[in-house]
Design an enzyme around this catalytic site. Sequence first.
Site, short mmCIF file in Angstrom:
data_model
loop_
_atom_site.label_atom_id
_atom_site.label_comp_id
_atom_site.label_asym_id
_atom_site.label_seq_id
_atom_site.Cartn_x
_atom_site.Cartn_y
_atom_site.Cartn_z
CB SER A 137 -13.68 2.64 -37.78
OG SER A 137 -12.91 3.79 -37.45
CE1 TYR A 147 -10.45 1.23 -42.32
CE2 TYR A 147 -11.10 3.20 -41.12
CZ TYR A 147 -10.71 1.87 -41.13
OH TYR A 147 -10.60 1.19 -39.93
N1 LIG Z 1 -6.31 -0.01 -35.09
C1 LIG Z 1 -7.18 0.98 -35.17
O1 LIG Z 1 -6.88 2.15 -34.80
C2 LIG Z 1 -8.57 0.71 -35.68
C3 LIG Z 1 -9.56 1.67 -35.42
C4 LIG Z 1 -10.85 1.44 -35.85
C5 LIG Z 1 -11.15 0.28 -36.53
N2 LIG Z 1 -10.18 -0.64 -36.80
C6 LIG Z 1 -10.57 -1.85 -37.53
O2 LIG Z 1 -10.22 -2.98 -36.74
C7 LIG Z 1 -10.11 -4.12 -37.57
C8 LIG Z 1 -8.86 -4.90 -37.17
O3 LIG Z 1 -7.71 -4.11 -37.43
P1 LIG Z 1 -6.47 -4.02 -36.44
O4 LIG Z 1 -6.39 -2.63 -35.97
O5 LIG Z 1 -6.53 -5.12 -35.44
O6 LIG Z 1 -5.29 -4.23 -37.51
P2 LIG Z 1 -4.13 -5.31 -37.65
O7 LIG Z 1 -3.41 -5.49 -36.37
O8 LIG Z 1 -3.37 -4.86 -38.85
O9 LIG Z 1 -4.92 -6.67 -38.00
C9 LIG Z 1 -5.56 -6.87 -39.23
C10 LIG Z 1 -5.93 -8.35 -39.39
O10 LIG Z 1 -6.64 -8.50 -40.62
C11 LIG Z 1 -6.03 -9.52 -41.40
N3 LIG Z 1 -6.19 -9.21 -42.82
C12 LIG Z 1 -5.75 -8.11 -43.50
N4 LIG Z 1 -6.05 -8.20 -44.80
C13 LIG Z 1 -6.70 -9.39 -44.97
C14 LIG Z 1 -7.24 -10.07 -46.09
N5 LIG Z 1 -7.14 -9.58 -47.34
N6 LIG Z 1 -7.84 -11.27 -45.89
C15 LIG Z 1 -7.92 -11.80 -44.66
N7 LIG Z 1 -7.43 -11.21 -43.56
C16 LIG Z 1 -6.81 -10.02 -43.71
C17 LIG Z 1 -4.55 -9.54 -40.94
O11 LIG Z 1 -3.92 -10.81 -41.08
P3 LIG Z 1 -3.10 -11.29 -42.40
O12 LIG Z 1 -2.21 -10.16 -42.80
O13 LIG Z 1 -2.37 -12.52 -41.95
O14 LIG Z 1 -4.14 -11.61 -43.43
C18 LIG Z 1 -4.73 -9.26 -39.44
O15 LIG Z 1 -5.01 -10.45 -38.75
C19 LIG Z 1 -10.10 -3.62 -39.00
O16 LIG Z 1 -11.38 -3.86 -39.58
C20 LIG Z 1 -9.86 -2.11 -38.85
O17 LIG Z 1 -10.43 -1.39 -39.91
C21 LIG Z 1 -8.89 -0.45 -36.38
#
Ligand SMILES: NC(=O)c1ccc[n+]([C@@H]2O[C@H](COP(=O)([O-])OP(=O)(O)OC[C@H]3O[C@@H](n4cnc5c(N)ncnc54)[C@H](OP(=O)(O)O)[C@@H]3O)[C@@H](O)[C@H]2O)c1
Length: 250
Positions: A137, A147
């Site tokens: 991120s 984080y």
């Molecule tokens: N969205 C943003 O603004 C943003 C910005 C920078 C970085 N990121 C990073 O992008 C990555 C993906 O996030 P996203 O934004 O796509 O969020 P998201 O839509 O909430 O997706 C998160 C995914 O991670 C899985 N997950 C959560 N906890 C888990 C666990 N304990 N074990 C296995 N799987 C788990 C969830 O599935 P289940 O609940 O079914 O397990 C889901 O598939 C993350 O690493 C986040 O830190 C996001």
Amino acid sequence: MTDTAVITGATSGLGAEFARQLAERGHNVVLTARNLERLEAKAAELSARYKVKATVLPADLATPEGVEAVAARVAQPDVGILVNNAGYGLKNDFHNNTAQAELDNLNVLVSAPLLVSHAAVNSMLARGGGRIINVASVAGFVPRGTYSAAKAWVISFSRWANLHYSSRGISVTALCPGFVHTEFHERMQMDKSPFPGWMWLDAERVVREGLTDAFAGKSVCIPSKRYKVLAAFGRRGPQALVARVAARGR
Ligand SMILES: NC(=O)c1ccc[n+]([C@@H]2O[C@H](COP(=O)([O-])OP(=O)(O)OC[C@H]3O[C@@H](n4cnc5c(N)ncnc54)[C@H](OP(=O)(O)O)[C@@H]3O)[C@@H](O)[C@H]2O)c1
């Protein structure tokens, strides 16, 4: 034979989009997350739409068993692409979270990518190459709680591993997005309204830029010009000012 791709956190947001774009490129995909129903629905959708083999691996990456299951799949010789994407943020400040909640979060954001990458690198060295994408991120460039600290580890690890293993055919890329429309902010009950539209990116673009830079062997990918500029400020600006600005976002 086309490399199989393993994607963690593949049920929503960036992980689901990585799975879609990799399947579109003809890769068989292994989808992992905790929710089996959502995994199966996503796998059925991708195999029907792109005529690839899409399999599911339910696993909780906060647990040693979950990480071991994913590491064992990644160690199979058909796997040439690993996307360490699963992650979430905690709603409260550090001192208001339980120590266990912080530790679980660290396990998902750092220990799981470390252990799964360890299995992947050993297997990829034996098969003569592969690509690892670690979703970090822009928060990793600024001081903002645990984080940011976890994402800083992911960036630093990816930079080093990319330099160290590129001569043996393995690329390791840290993907560093800013705000992206996914389920991330709802899951952590964060109010998105204070952040203007220009700060938000679509998952499609973030993943497309991430895959382009990963396949070009880059160690860090920061999607969009606006976030490249903000990340440069985060790295080179006065740290007290950076911390004040960063405190407004997540
Ligand atoms: N969205 C943003 O603004 C943003 C910005 C920078 C970085 N990121 C990073 O992008 C990555 C993906 O996030 P996203 O934004 O796509 O969020 P998201 O839509 O909430 O997706 C998160 C995914 O991670 C899985 N997950 C959560 N906890 C888990 C666990 N304990 N074990 C296995 N799987 C788990 C969830 O599935 P289940 O609940 O079914 O397990 C889901 O598939 C993350 O690493 C986040 O830190 C996001």
